[in-house]
Motif scaffolding. Structure first.
Motif, PDB file in Angstrom:
ATOM      1  N   TYR A  79       0.837  -1.200   0.000  1.00  0.00           N
ATOM      2  CA  TYR A  79       0.000   0.000   0.000  1.00  0.00           C
ATOM      3  C   TYR A  79       0.874   1.253   0.000  1.00  0.00           C
ATOM      4  O   TYR A  79       1.996   1.242   0.503  1.00  0.00           O
ATOM      5  N   LEU A  80       0.329   2.317  -0.544  1.00  0.00           N
ATOM      6  CA  LEU A  80       0.976   3.624  -0.448  1.00  0.00           C
ATOM      7  C   LEU A  80      -0.082   4.607   0.036  1.00  0.00           C
ATOM      8  O   LEU A  80      -0.995   4.957  -0.721  1.00  0.00           O
ATOM      9  N   GLN A  81       0.040   5.006   1.286  1.00  0.00           N
ATOM     10  CA  GLN A  81      -0.856   6.011   1.845  1.00  0.00           C
ATOM     11  C   GLN A  81      -0.259   7.384   1.555  1.00  0.00           C
ATOM     12  O   GLN A  81       0.860   7.674   1.970  1.00  0.00           O
ATOM     13  N   MET A  82      -1.024   8.201   0.856  1.00  0.00           N
ATOM     14  CA  MET A  82      -0.542   9.516   0.435  1.00  0.00           C
ATOM     15  C   MET A  82      -1.388  10.587   1.103  1.00  0.00           C
ATOM     16  O   MET A  82      -2.603  10.669   0.852  1.00  0.00           O
ATOM     17  N   ASN A  83      -0.763  11.372   1.940  1.00  0.00           N
ATOM     18  CA  ASN A  83      -1.443  12.456   2.655  1.00  0.00           C
ATOM     19  C   ASN A  83      -0.868  13.806   2.233  1.00  0.00           C
ATOM     20  O   ASN A  83       0.214  13.878   1.653  1.00  0.00           O
ATOM     21  N   SER A  84      -1.604  14.854   2.532  1.00  0.00           N
ATOM     22  CA  SER A  84      -1.163  16.220   2.216  1.00  0.00           C
ATOM     23  C   SER A  84      -0.719  16.321   0.769  1.00  0.00           C
ATOM     24  O   SER A  84       0.353  16.865   0.460  1.00  0.00           O
ATOM     25  N   LEU A  85      -1.535  15.801  -0.115  1.00  0.00           N
ATOM     26  CA  LEU A  85      -1.164  15.769  -1.533  1.00  0.00           C
ATOM     27  C   LEU A  85      -1.038  17.166  -2.115  1.00  0.00           C
ATOM     28  O   LEU A  85      -1.777  18.092  -1.743  1.00  0.00           O
ATOM     29  N   LYS A  86      -0.093  17.289  -3.041  1.00  0.00           N
ATOM     30  CA  LYS A  86       0.191  18.551  -3.711  1.00  0.00           C
ATOM     31  C   LYS A  86      -0.009  18.379  -5.217  1.00  0.00           C
ATOM     32  O   LYS A  86       0.118  17.261  -5.721  1.00  0.00           O
ATOM     33  N   PRO A  87      -0.270  19.460  -5.923  1.00  0.00           N
ATOM     34  CA  PRO A  87      -0.400  19.341  -7.384  1.00  0.00           C
ATOM     35  C   PRO A  87       0.827  18.692  -8.037  1.00  0.00           C
ATOM     36  O   PRO A  87       0.673  17.969  -9.031  1.00  0.00           O
ATOM     37  N   GLU A  88       1.985  18.913  -7.480  1.00  0.00           N
ATOM     38  CA  GLU A  88       3.193  18.311  -8.054  1.00  0.00           C
ATOM     39  C   GLU A  88       3.294  16.807  -7.822  1.00  0.00           C
ATOM     40  O   GLU A  88       4.208  16.155  -8.338  1.00  0.00           O
ATOM     41  N   ASP A  89       2.384  16.242  -7.061  1.00  0.00           N
ATOM     42  CA  ASP A  89       2.311  14.790  -6.903  1.00  0.00           C
ATOM     43  C   ASP A  89       1.561  14.132  -8.065  1.00  0.00           C
ATOM     44  O   ASP A  89       1.513  12.902  -8.158  1.00  0.00           O
ATOM     45  N   THR A  90       0.972  14.951  -8.923  1.00  0.00           N
ATOM     46  CA  THR A  90       0.241  14.421 -10.066  1.00  0.00           C
ATOM     47  C   THR A  90       1.176  13.633 -10.975  1.00  0.00           C
ATOM     48  O   THR A  90       2.218  14.135 -11.405  1.00  0.00           O
ATOM     49  N   ALA A  91       0.817  12.383 -11.229  1.00  0.00           N
ATOM     50  CA  ALA A  91       1.654  11.487 -12.026  1.00  0.00           C
ATOM     51  C   ALA A  91       0.936  10.153 -12.204  1.00  0.00           C
ATOM     52  O   ALA A  91      -0.093   9.906 -11.569  1.00  0.00           O
ATOM     53  N   VAL A  92       1.502   9.327 -13.048  1.00  0.00           N
ATOM     54  CA  VAL A  92       1.107   7.919 -13.085  1.00  0.00           C
ATOM     55  C   VAL A  92       1.995   7.183 -12.092  1.00  0.00           C
ATOM     56  O   VAL A  92       3.225   7.306 -12.141  1.00  0.00           O
ATOM     57  N   TYR A  93       1.372   6.451 -11.214  1.00  0.00           N
ATOM     58  CA  TYR A  93       2.096   5.716 -10.173  1.00  0.00           C
ATOM     59  C   TYR A  93       2.164   4.243 -10.562  1.00  0.00           C
ATOM     60  O   TYR A  93       1.152   3.627 -10.904  1.00  0.00           O
ATOM     61  N   TYR A  94       3.374   3.699 -10.486  1.00  0.00           N
ATOM     62  CA  TYR A  94       3.633   2.318 -10.894  1.00  0.00           C
ATOM     63  C   TYR A  94       4.119   1.489  -9.713  1.00  0.00           C
ATOM     64  O   TYR A  94       4.986   1.926  -8.949  1.00  0.00           O
ATOM     65  N   CYS A  95       3.597   0.308  -9.618  1.00  0.00           N
ATOM     66  CA  CYS A  95       4.092  -0.666  -8.655  1.00  0.00           C
ATOM     67  C   CYS A  95       5.258  -1.419  -9.293  1.00  0.00           C
ATOM     68  O   CYS A  95       5.233  -1.712 -10.505  1.00  0.00           O
ATOM     69  N   TYR A  96       6.244  -1.747  -8.499  1.00  0.00           N
ATOM     70  CA  TYR A  96       7.464  -2.400  -8.985  1.00  0.00           C
ATOM     71  C   TYR A  96       7.850  -3.508  -8.017  1.00  0.00           C
ATOM     72  O   TYR A  96       7.727  -3.364  -6.793  1.00  0.00           O
ATOM     73  N   ALA A  97       8.319  -4.614  -8.583  1.00  0.00           N
ATOM     74  CA  ALA A  97       8.805  -5.719  -7.759  1.00  0.00           C
ATOM     75  C   ALA A  97      10.095  -6.253  -8.360  1.00  0.00           C
ATOM     76  O   ALA A  97      10.217  -6.372  -9.579  1.00  0.00           O
ATOM     77  N   LEU A  98      11.021  -6.586  -7.486  1.00  0.00           N
ATOM     78  CA  LEU A  98      12.281  -7.188  -7.912  1.00  0.00           C
ATOM     79  C   LEU A  98      12.316  -8.621  -7.393  1.00  0.00           C
ATOM     80  O   LEU A  98      12.149  -8.859  -6.194  1.00  0.00           O
ATOM     81  N   LYS A  99      12.519  -9.558  -8.301  1.00  0.00           N
ATOM     82  CA  LYS A  99      12.497 -10.974  -7.937  1.00  0.00           C
ATOM     83  C   LYS A  99      13.878 -11.557  -8.081  1.00  0.00           C
ATOM     84  O   LYS A  99      14.536 -11.361  -9.105  1.00  0.00           O
ATOM     85  N   SER A 100      14.298 -12.249  -7.036  1.00  0.00           N
ATOM     86  CA  SER A 100      15.593 -12.932  -7.035  1.00  0.00           C
ATOM     87  C   SER A 100      16.740 -11.973  -7.334  1.00  0.00           C
ATOM     88  O   SER A 100      17.752 -12.372  -7.911  1.00  0.00           O
ATOM     89  N   GLY A 101      16.545 -10.737  -7.004  1.00  0.00           N
ATOM     90  CA  GLY A 101      17.598  -9.747  -7.144  1.00  0.00           C
ATOM     91  C   GLY A 101      17.904  -9.321  -8.561  1.00  0.00           C
ATOM     92  O   GLY A 101      18.851  -8.544  -8.782  1.00  0.00           O
ATOM     93  N   ARG A 102      17.129  -9.799  -9.558  1.00  0.00           N
ATOM     94  CA  ARG A 102      17.511  -9.477 -10.926  1.00  0.00           C
ATOM     95  C   ARG A 102      16.361  -9.328 -11.906  1.00  0.00           C
ATOM     96  O   ARG A 102      16.522  -8.692 -12.940  1.00  0.00           O
ATOM     97  N   VAL A 103      15.193  -9.851 -11.627  1.00  0.00           N
ATOM     98  CA  VAL A 103      14.088  -9.785 -12.579  1.00  0.00           C
ATOM     99  C   VAL A 103      13.103  -8.723 -12.111  1.00  0.00           C
ATOM    100  O   VAL A 103      12.599  -8.781 -10.991  1.00  0.00           O
ATOM    101  N   GLU A 104      12.835  -7.757 -12.983  1.00  0.00           N
ATOM    102  CA  GLU A 104      11.980  -6.633 -12.628  1.00  0.00           C
ATOM    103  C   GLU A 104      10.585  -6.822 -13.203  1.00  0.00           C
ATOM    104  O   GLU A 104      10.421  -7.255 -14.346  1.00  0.00           O
ATOM    105  N   TYR A 105       9.609  -6.438 -12.406  1.00  0.00           N
ATOM    106  CA  TYR A 105       8.215  -6.467 -12.839  1.00  0.00           C
ATOM    107  C   TYR A 105       7.587  -5.118 -12.534  1.00  0.00           C
ATOM    108  O   TYR A 105       7.876  -4.499 -11.503  1.00  0.00           O
ATOM    109  N   TRP A 106       6.712  -4.700 -13.449  1.00  0.00           N
ATOM    110  CA  TRP A 106       6.013  -3.430 -13.306  1.00  0.00           C
ATOM    111  C   TRP A 106       4.509  -3.647 -13.453  1.00  0.00           C
ATOM    112  O   TRP A 106       4.070  -4.483 -14.246  1.00  0.00           O
TER     113      TRP A 106
END
Length: 116
Positions: A79-106
């Motif tokens: 989870y990502l709890q975002m408080n006190s949001l600002k206009p500059e926080d506007t973006a596409v937010y991506y979840c990322y995972a690293l598996k076995s130290g080398r394989v990336e997932y988005w």
């Protein structure tokens, strides 16, 4: 393979809050860490927050004190709890995972828009 599905984005006024969720499925053993990145139009993708399997978290400078990352191991969800949001926080937010130290997932990304 690992699948990451984000949810929780949307439109919010400045000063408001949102909570993003990222559920991991598939072969999720050895995933460490899981993170949130964001990318605003015309800008590079940047790290927002990251959390290790042991629960250690770190944050980008621009969100420290406002955002909190957490994970529910039983639900394979971060989870990502975002408080006190600002206009500059506007973006596409991506979840990322690293598996076995080398394989990336988005994840596919979720839009967060903060109006002034």
């Amino acid at each position: 393979q690992v699948q990451l599905v984000e949810s929780g984005g949307g439109l919010v006024q400045a000063g408001g809050s949102l909570r993003l969720s990222c559920e991991a499925s598939g072969t999720i053993l050895s995933i460490n860490p899981m993170s949130w990145y964001r990318q605003a139009p015309g800008k590079q993708r940047e790290l927002v927050a990251s959390i290790t399997r042991g629960g250690s978290a770190n944050y980008g400078d621009s969100v420290k004190g406002r955002f909190t990352i957490s994970r529910d191991k039983a639900k394979n969800t971060v989870y990502l709890q975002m408080n006190s949001l600002k206009p500059e926080d506007t973006a596409v937010y991506y979840c990322y995972a690293l598996k076995s130290g080398r394989v990336e997932y988005w994840g596919q990304g979720t839009q967060v828009t903060v109006s002034s």
